[in-house]
Design a protein around this motif. Structure first.
Motif: not given
Length: 139
Positions: A119-139
């Motif tokens: 669960s902690v790994l999942a939270v860290v993963t989501v937080v670290m993915e946020l810049p990539r997700w912002r970029w993906l939403l612009s695609r």
């Protein structure tokens, strides 16, 4: 025959070399990809483990879906090769699916301490993915 222009006189066609393309360039997610892969790997192991006692075909299908969907569907620019191009939100949804399955399946089959670590790994993963997700939403 080579052109008389020197190496500094040629236009550079790389996307990251133009000053105005920084906003459109893919963020560096090498560290985030380590956490994303760890979450995916846990989902690939824990999901069939959780489903095995209910249905062996369903357990096998879970692995095929968890590995196959992100392999087939991807956002152009996010991976080197794209089989089926999808908008960025689909790629985000696939990552959320993987992380969610990892957490749910870990809590279903593993000791509480191991599930809490996932669960902690999942939270860290989501937080670290946020810049990539912002970029993906612009695609």
């Amino acid at each position: 025959m080579r052109s008389p222009a020197g190496p500094d006189d040629r236009p550079d066609d790389r996307p990251d070399s133009r000053p105005d393309s920084r906003l459109d360039s893919r963020p560096d997610d090498r560290l985030a990809s380590v956490f994303r892969f760890a979450s995916e790997l846990i989902a690939w192991v824990a999901a069939p483990w959780a489903l095995w006692s209910f249905s062996v075909p369903l357990a096998v299908l879970s692995v095929v879906v968890l590995i196959g969907l992100p392999t087939i569907f991807s956002t152009p620019g996010d991976k080197r090769s794209v089989i089926v191009a999808v908008p960025g939100f689909v790629t985000i949804a696939l990552v959320v699916l993987q992380v969610g399955v990892a957490v749910v399946a870990a809590w279903a089959v593993w000791h509480a301490f191991a599930a809490a670590v996932v669960s902690v790994l999942a939270v860290v993963t989501v937080v670290m993915e946020l810049p990539r997700w912002r970029w993906l939403l612009s695609r």
